[in-house]
Every structure is written in C-alpha cells, then in structure tokens.
Design a protein around this motif. Structure first.
Motif, short mmCIF file in Angstrom:
data_model
loop_
_atom_site.label_atom_id
_atom_site.label_comp_id
_atom_site.label_asym_id
_atom_site.label_seq_id
_atom_site.Cartn_x
_atom_site.Cartn_y
_atom_site.Cartn_z
N SER A 52 34.15 -24.97 -23.60
CA SER A 52 35.48 -24.36 -24.16
C SER A 52 36.01 -23.15 -23.55
O SER A 52 37.21 -23.28 -23.27
CB SER A 52 35.62 -24.41 -25.95
N TYR A 53 35.15 -22.39 -23.57
CA TYR A 53 35.34 -21.09 -22.90
C TYR A 53 35.85 -21.30 -21.45
O TYR A 53 36.72 -20.60 -20.82
CB TYR A 53 34.35 -20.21 -23.08
N ILE A 54 34.95 -21.99 -20.62
CA ILE A 54 35.39 -22.12 -19.22
C ILE A 54 36.61 -22.80 -19.07
O ILE A 54 37.78 -22.27 -18.34
CB ILE A 54 34.25 -23.07 -18.58
N LEU A 55 37.18 -23.78 -19.88
CA LEU A 55 38.45 -24.38 -19.73
C LEU A 55 39.64 -23.36 -20.21
O LEU A 55 40.39 -23.10 -19.65
CB LEU A 55 38.57 -25.78 -20.73
N GLY A 226 31.75 -14.81 -15.71
CA GLY A 226 32.08 -14.32 -17.19
C GLY A 226 31.53 -15.38 -17.98
O GLY A 226 31.55 -14.97 -19.39
N VAL A 227 31.27 -16.64 -17.65
CA VAL A 227 30.73 -17.43 -18.67
C VAL A 227 29.20 -17.68 -18.62
O VAL A 227 28.60 -18.63 -19.31
CB VAL A 227 31.39 -18.84 -18.58
N ALA A 231 26.79 -12.85 -21.04
CA ALA A 231 27.98 -12.26 -21.18
C ALA A 231 28.64 -12.80 -22.24
O ALA A 231 29.06 -12.19 -22.93
CB ALA A 231 28.95 -12.62 -19.81
N MET A 232 28.59 -14.12 -22.61
CA MET A 232 29.05 -14.61 -23.73
C MET A 232 28.58 -14.28 -25.12
O MET A 232 29.16 -14.22 -25.96
CB MET A 232 29.19 -16.16 -23.56
N LYS A 233 27.18 -14.14 -24.97
CA LYS A 233 26.38 -13.74 -26.03
C LYS A 233 26.75 -12.42 -26.58
O LYS A 233 26.82 -12.12 -27.93
CB LYS A 233 24.72 -13.86 -25.92
#
Length: 293
Positions: A52-55, A226-227, A231-233
């Motif tokens: 979801s975040y990548i998109l 960034g993903v 980084a996401m955690k």
C-alpha cells in the motif's frame, strides 16, 4: 477501564469472519469500483501495508509532502470491508477519496470481492506470503490486536491456522483462489512477499511496469529506500501506532518483516505436521512459495 471484549469468529458465506468485516456488508457487496481503481488484496499479515505504501508513494509521493506526514496509511488506502466505529467505514473512506487512482485494500478471499472490480476491469495487486511466516506474523498480530479473536498459545493458534479457522478463512484457500483468478483475469499482478524482501527495487520496477508508470530511476530508488522495513516501523503514518485497539506493549504491528522467522516458532513436530497438511492442500495448484531466501 475494562478493555473491550474480543470479537467471536463465525461462519460467513463459508469463510470464518468477525462482525467488524461483515457489519457493512450490503455496502461492501454493492461497492462501485472505477476502472482506474487499484485494489491491493492479501491474506492478513502478508505485506499489505508495505505494498500500500509503495503504491501510495509511486502515485502521490511527489504531490503533497503533508500527505506523507499527517495522514496515516489506513486513511490514504482504505480497508474496504472494515467497519470499526472509531473511524469511518472502509466503503465510506473509499467513496470519499480525493485521489485518482483510488488505492483500496482488502483481505477478502477472491469469491467475496465486490463484482464491480471485475466488471470495471480494475487493476489488482495480490501479495502472498509463505504459510509458515504468515502464520507466525498473524499469531503476534492477534496477540496485540484487541479487535481480533483471542489467539491462545502458539500451539493452539497454529492448529486453528491449519484448520482455516482464522479471520478471512483459510490461508490455503486464499492464496490458491487468487492464483486461479490470475489465470483468467489479466489485470491481476500476483506478488510474493519473499521477492519483496529479497529485492525490493526489482519488485517496485515490476509494479511500475504492471501499472504503466514511467517513474524515474531516481524516484524508484528513493521509494525503495523509504519503504525498507526499519524506516516504515519508525514511521508513525505507516506503523499503526495511532490505532487504539492495538497494544504495542505486547508486540508492535510491524514486528520483524523477515523471511524464515518461522524457524524460531515451529517445533520439529509442528513443522512435520504442517508440511504434511501443506502437501495435501497444495497438491492441485502450481503456485510455489519459498520459506527462506
């Protein structure tokens, strides 16, 4: 204050469910998809938030920096069938998305997806994760998420996972059902969590070509960085630390993001039993998973 009681599992159209995902069913079933919608579909805990975040970054990363710092991922990418009283329902969030394309996520098995997605020929990105790691991740998720049924200990949980008595049903039915759909529906990209871990950049490039995006090399590299899991955690907009029903003292929403962590949970006996069941349930499908990389 007494914590809210956990929901009970029940059978819904042949799939184990809880009321949070069926309370709004009329609206889910009749949801009006659009041709440019992108549906992100997964079994729970298979990399949904990651993709979801990548998109979201591929489409809207350059638009508005405040989107990335002020809006949690679950409002940017609504969870279609969800109906939790603390935020608007998934269908309402999706209907009110200001962006185009709309990014929408679902954990529904293929047969329960609203018909309009197929009628509109919307693009669908399915992410599958190997059963052993998926089970471990789901176990820790159920321990910390009060909106899920009580998981019991690991041994009990594993048995219910094998029996398909988890929210959104059987892992086996889920990954196989979507794999079968891919054979007849060309607008479906079937991705593997293990590939994402092994070479995120390559999978980002795959997504771009599936979606017909001409994203620059620099942009792709920036997104890939960034993903990454750590980084996401740390990112409050993607790590679900703002959700009240989740108890991070028990376990974080984003725990390890590794491939092969099942080895620190499965006993030899559990592993043998699991392999037996796996062989049985996967004997008629061509989809192949890796349990280590």
């Amino acid at each position: 204050m007494k914590p809210p009681s956990r929901p009970e599992l029940f059978d819904f159209e042949g799939v184990s469910m809880i009321h949070y995902f069926t309370d709004n069913w009329e609206k889910v079933k009749n949801f009006q998809a659009r041709p440019d919608d992108i549906l992100i579909a997964t079994y729970p805990k298979a990399g949904t938030t990651w993709v979801s975040y990548i998109l979201d970054l591929l489409y809207f990363g350059n638009d508005a920096p405040e989107r990335q710092t002020s809006q949690p991922i679950y409002t940017r990418v609504p969870f279609l069938e969800s109906c939790f009283k603390v935020i608007p329902s998934g269908t309402e969030l999706a209907d009110n998305l200001p962006t185009s394309p709309r990014l929408i996520k679902t954990h529904l098995p293929v047969q329960l997806v609203p018909k309009s997605f197929w009628e509109q020929n919307s693009r669908i990105v399915y992410v599958a994760r190997n059963a052993k790691d998926n089970a471990v991740s789901y176990f820790h998720f159920d321990r910390m998420n009060m909106g899920e049924p009580e998981p019991g200990d690991w041994n009990t949980f594993l048995q219910t996972f094998i029996d398909g008595k988890k929210v959104f049903g059987s892992w086996f039915d889920h990954v196989n059902g979507w794999w079968e759909k891919k054979q007849t529906y060309s607008n479906l990209l079937y991705m593997f969590y293990e590939d994402l871990v092994e070479d995120t950049g390559h999978e980002v490039a795959n997504l771009c070509s599936f979606l017909g995006l001409s994203t620059s090399v620099e942009q792709k590299e920036k997104i890939t960085k960034g993903v990454q899991f750590d980084a996401m955690k740390q990112n409050k907009m993607t790590n679900y630390s703002t959700v009240p029903v989740m108890d991070f003292k028990i376990s974080p929403f984003m725990r390890k993001g590794k491939v092969g962590d099942w080895k620190s949970h499965f006993t030899v006996a559990q592993n043998e039993q699991f392999d037996e069941v796996y062989k049985q349930k996967m004997k008629n499908t061509t989809v192949k998973f890796r349990t280590e990389i």
